[in-house]
Design a protein around this motif. Structure first.
Motif, PDB file in Angstrom:
ATOM      1  N   MET A 118      32.330  58.470  14.997  1.00  0.00           N
ATOM      2  CA  MET A 118      31.303  58.624  13.958  1.00  0.00           C
ATOM      3  C   MET A 118      31.829  59.482  12.815  1.00  0.00           C
ATOM      4  SD  MET A 118      27.820  59.054  16.257  1.00  0.00           S
ATOM      5  CE  MET A 118      26.736  59.334  14.846  1.00  0.00           C
ATOM      6  N   LEU A 119      32.608  60.524  13.126  1.00  0.00           N
ATOM      7  CA  LEU A 119      33.214  61.345  12.074  1.00  0.00           C
ATOM      8  C   LEU A 119      34.264  60.566  11.295  1.00  0.00           C
ATOM      9  CD1 LEU A 119      33.596  64.736  14.009  1.00  0.00           C
ATOM     10  CD2 LEU A 119      32.046  64.274  12.095  1.00  0.00           C
ATOM     11  N   ASP A 120      34.997  59.690  11.978  1.00  0.00           N
ATOM     12  CA  ASP A 120      36.078  58.942  11.321  1.00  0.00           C
ATOM     13  C   ASP A 120      35.554  57.798  10.449  1.00  0.00           C
ATOM     14  OD1 ASP A 120      37.932  60.577  12.470  1.00  0.00           O
ATOM     15  OD2 ASP A 120      38.489  59.169  14.082  1.00  0.00           O
ATOM     16  N   PRO A 173      30.332  60.788  24.984  1.00  0.00           N
ATOM     17  CA  PRO A 173      29.840  61.554  23.839  1.00  0.00           C
ATOM     18  C   PRO A 173      30.962  62.076  22.947  1.00  0.00           C
ATOM     19  CG  PRO A 173      28.592  62.134  25.800  1.00  0.00           C
ATOM     20  CD  PRO A 173      29.715  61.246  26.249  1.00  0.00           C
ATOM     21  N   ASP A 174      32.066  62.551  23.541  1.00  0.00           N
ATOM     22  CA  ASP A 174      33.180  63.068  22.736  1.00  0.00           C
ATOM     23  C   ASP A 174      33.796  61.954  21.879  1.00  0.00           C
ATOM     24  OD1 ASP A 174      32.806  65.576  23.736  1.00  0.00           O
ATOM     25  OD2 ASP A 174      34.383  65.421  25.266  1.00  0.00           O
ATOM     26  N   ASP A 175      34.014  60.784  22.492  1.00  0.00           N
ATOM     27  CA  ASP A 175      34.587  59.668  21.737  1.00  0.00           C
ATOM     28  C   ASP A 175      33.612  59.168  20.678  1.00  0.00           C
ATOM     29  OD1 ASP A 175      36.915  59.783  23.157  1.00  0.00           O
ATOM     30  OD2 ASP A 175      36.347  58.219  24.597  1.00  0.00           O
ATOM     31  N   ALA A 176      32.310  59.165  21.007  1.00  0.00           N
ATOM     32  CA  ALA A 176      31.309  58.737  20.031  1.00  0.00           C
ATOM     33  C   ALA A 176      31.333  59.643  18.809  1.00  0.00           C
ATOM     34  CB  ALA A 176      29.929  58.733  20.675  1.00  0.00           C
ATOM     35  N   LEU A 177      31.405  60.961  19.040  1.00  0.00           N
ATOM     36  CA  LEU A 177      31.459  61.917  17.935  1.00  0.00           C
ATOM     37  C   LEU A 177      32.712  61.694  17.089  1.00  0.00           C
ATOM     38  CD1 LEU A 177      30.422  64.423  16.443  1.00  0.00           C
ATOM     39  CD2 LEU A 177      31.639  65.829  18.135  1.00  0.00           C
ATOM     40  N   GLU A 178      33.850  61.491  17.754  1.00  0.00           N
ATOM     41  CA  GLU A 178      35.107  61.287  17.036  1.00  0.00           C
ATOM     42  C   GLU A 178      35.035  60.074  16.102  1.00  0.00           C
ATOM     43  OE1 GLU A 178      39.633  59.712  17.995  1.00  0.00           O
ATOM     44  OE2 GLU A 178      38.443  60.606  19.622  1.00  0.00           O
ATOM     45  N   VAL A 183      26.283  53.820  19.838  1.00  0.00           N
ATOM     46  CA  VAL A 183      27.724  53.911  20.084  1.00  0.00           C
ATOM     47  C   VAL A 183      27.992  54.092  21.570  1.00  0.00           C
ATOM     48  CG1 VAL A 183      29.754  55.367  19.730  1.00  0.00           C
ATOM     49  CG2 VAL A 183      28.342  54.700  17.777  1.00  0.00           C
ATOM     50  N   MET A 184      27.183  54.910  22.223  1.00  0.00           N
ATOM     51  CA  MET A 184      27.368  55.099  23.663  1.00  0.00           C
ATOM     52  C   MET A 184      26.934  53.874  24.458  1.00  0.00           C
ATOM     53  SD  MET A 184      26.493  59.154  24.221  1.00  0.00           S
ATOM     54  CE  MET A 184      25.315  59.360  22.891  1.00  0.00           C
TER      55      MET A 184
END
Length: 602
Positions: A190-192, A183-188, A176-177
């Motif tokens: 991936m959770l969505d 990293p913050d956007d990747a986490l967001e 994703v990166m």
């Protein structure tokens, strides 16, 4: 979007499980020869997606799901052989450089990278890089988010507890990166779009730790695989501004791409790379489709099991070398009796539990049920992953069972089965052989629709415990091969009654009965090479040594001299002689030392 062909080139990022071998022939490089030498030394590479390049080279695509690190290299494996791995890219098919196109010429699925190649190119993953979390300039965040949305929803692997879940989550976060997200956007995202489908879903805090680790240990900056960074943005002209052809009877769409006509010289230059490699020398080729048929009770399953075992174990079959690999035997007929036949095989050969021979006993409809076809492909890939072996042979026993109630004499039902078998063959990049029966009139060959034979590369028939070749698309016809069924005592059943089965014992056929049979002209060329070498070096001449070299001029002179003593065969042009030489090299009877210098290997 538009129906017009795109007027820009395509880049494909390599790494993270995608490795491309770049075989180069420009500026006198012999990448083809270097690759062939590696295969001869370490083993045949699996058939895989291949893209031709404008310089008459080839890109061979391989995949790896282990997370190993493959650095970029140039010439490390030999002149003209480059590796495009982590942090690299290749120009994709459809791109045009100096008026010449990159084209897919073998569109099979991407095969797993052979382990011998892994050993040659793998390197230790570099240690943690400080400051690599920063994103490259030029990444469009909106485009990156759109690409990540689509990838997470449709392509990303899922994290499964007990099946490498942590590693899968790490790889997804890293990828994703790669697209250009922080990293913050990747986490967001991936959770969505990803986490809910994992088994079980990750807690937010735990997934955040994995994403941050993937960021901290990155080996390239965030967005390094973004097309925005590597390639210029292409502005498409408004639809009404595009030049329309005078006649547009066949508009180009996504499913209707333009046909590419290649010149004969380009096709010829790639012939050696496209030539099939033997699965069973002189009998079956890798990646082909074949049929073995016989009357009921003739021993065809016993014979087929003997071939399957030889390929899985890498041992010779009837004196023929076999290309080792995973074999999957689909048993749609035979029931409990098949288990006894496998037990007899084990008692005879004593094979270990890790022998790559898988048995699938199911009632499958490969004619009209696409779900069964997909389940078969998935089962093959799952066993490939579990064993680390590439499937090289799928046996379907028998045709009538997988036809699942269809009419063997119908072109509609028969055509549907052949189409599905061909799609399965291409999906798993493996040889597929179908076991079948003869009709009431055995002299008329295999039972059913005549189109079955037309679709085959090889057709084999058993008559009176002898295997006969009745069709070969590309190989020479092998002479009949005899066999016998030998009884094997399996022990006692639950009631104390003796149980037995049988195995097929093959007659060992001499080498000249198979494949690499020389034409009369090739025999004369080979004889001329040996004769000339014996004259030049005398009693000390020994075939196979690089010390006893002949030039093309010396070889050709001897060929002409023998032609004057015997009936001439073919023309005496330099092109004709070079064609004979190339054939002898391909059959590993002659080796080219350097330009216009040759050595007999036998």
């Amino acid at each position: 979007m538009t129906d017009e062909p795109l007027d820009y080139n395509i880049g494909i990022a390599t790494g993270d499980g995608l490795i491309v071998v770049d075989i180069d022939t420009k500026d006198g490089k012999d990448g083809v020869g270097a690759w062939k030498r590696l295969e001869k030394q370490y083993g045949q590479a699996p058939r895989t997606l291949a893209v031709s390049t404008p310089g008459r080279g080839v890109h061979l695509y391989f995949r790896d799901g282990s997370g190993r690190w493959f650095p970029i290299s140039a010439g490390k494996l030999g002149e003209g052989l480059d590796i495009r791995g982590d942090g690299g890219y290749v120009v994709g098919p459809g791109s045009i450089i100096n008026g010449k196109a990159y084209e897919v010429y073998d569109g099979v699925p991407i095969a797993p990278i052979p382990e011998w190649l892994v050993r040659l190119i793998e390197a230790p993953r570099p240690s943690k890089m400080v400051g690599s979390v920063a994103a490259l300039k030029g990444v469009d965040p909106d485009i990156a988010r759109a690409r990540v949305d689509e990838w997470l929803k449709n392509h990303a692997e899922l994290s499964i507890e007990g099946d490498g879940g942590d590693t899968a989550a790490y790889r997804v976060a890293a990828r994703v990166m790669d697209f250009g997200l922080s990293p913050d956007d990747a986490l967001e995202l991936m959770l969505d779009h990803w986490n809910d489908r994992c088994e079980p879903p990750w807690e937010d805090e735990r997934l955040a730790v994995i994403v941050n680790n993937a960021a901290a240990y990155r080996q390239k900056p965030i967005g390094a695989d973004s097309a925005d960074v590597e390639f210029d943005v292409v502005e498409l002209a408004p639809e009404d501004a595009r030049v329309k052809p005078e006649h547009d009877d066949m508009p180009v769409t996504g499913a209707n791409t333009p046909w590419q006509i290649r010149m004969a010289a380009d096709v010829s230059a790639r012939a050696l790379l496209q030539s099939a490699s033997p699965l069973v020398t002189g009998l079956l080729d890798c990646g082909a489709m074949s049929m073995l048929y016989a009357p009921p009770g003739s021993g065809k399953t016993f014979l087929m099991l003997s071939i399957a075992y030889a390929i899985a174990s890498g041992t010779a079959w009837a004196g023929r070398k076999c290309h080792r690999g995973l074999v999957i035997y689909l048993v749609a007929e035979g029931g409990g009796g098949f288990a006894k036949r496998v037990m007899a095989l084990q008692k005879c050969h004593g094979f270990a539990a890790e022998l790559p021979l898988g048995i699938l006993q199911v009632s499958a409809d490969l004619r009209s049920n696409k779900v069964d076809c997909k389940r078969l492909i998935a089962a093959v890939r799952e066993l490939e992953s579990a064993t680390g072996e590439k499937c090289v042979l799928l046996v379907v026993d028998t045709l009538s069972r997988v036809l699942a109630g269809g009419d063997e004499n119908s072109s509609v039902d028969g055509g549907a089965l052949i189409k599905n078998l061909d799609e399965i063959r291409q999906a798993i990049a493996s040889h597929v052989i179908v076991v079948h029966h003869t009709g009431k009139n055995e002299s008329k060959g295999a039972r059913g629709w005549s189109g079955f034979k037309a679709a085959l590369d090889t057709e084999l028939e058993i008559i009176d415990k002898t295997l006969h070749v009745t069709k070969q698309r590309d190989l020479e016809f092998a002479k009949p091969i005899g066999f016998r069924l030998e009884s094997v005592d399996l022990g006692l059943d639950a009631d104390g009654a003796p149980v037995s089965s049988a195995i097929a014992k093959m007659d060992v056929a001499p080498l000249e009965d198979f494949g690499d049979v020389l034409t009369p002209a090739q025999e004369r060329m080979m004889g001329a090479l040996k004769s000339a070498a014996a004259k030049k070096y005398g009693d000390r001449y020994r075939p196979g040594s690089d010390a006893f070299v002949l030039t093309s001029k010396e070889w050709d002179a001897e060929f002409d001299e023998t032609g004057s003593r015997h009936s001439p065969i073919g023309g005496r042009s330099r092109q004709t002689l070079d064609t004979h030489r190339l054939a002898l090299v391909e059959k590993t009877l002659v080796k080219k030392i350097k330009r216009a210098q040759w050595v007999a290997l036998q």
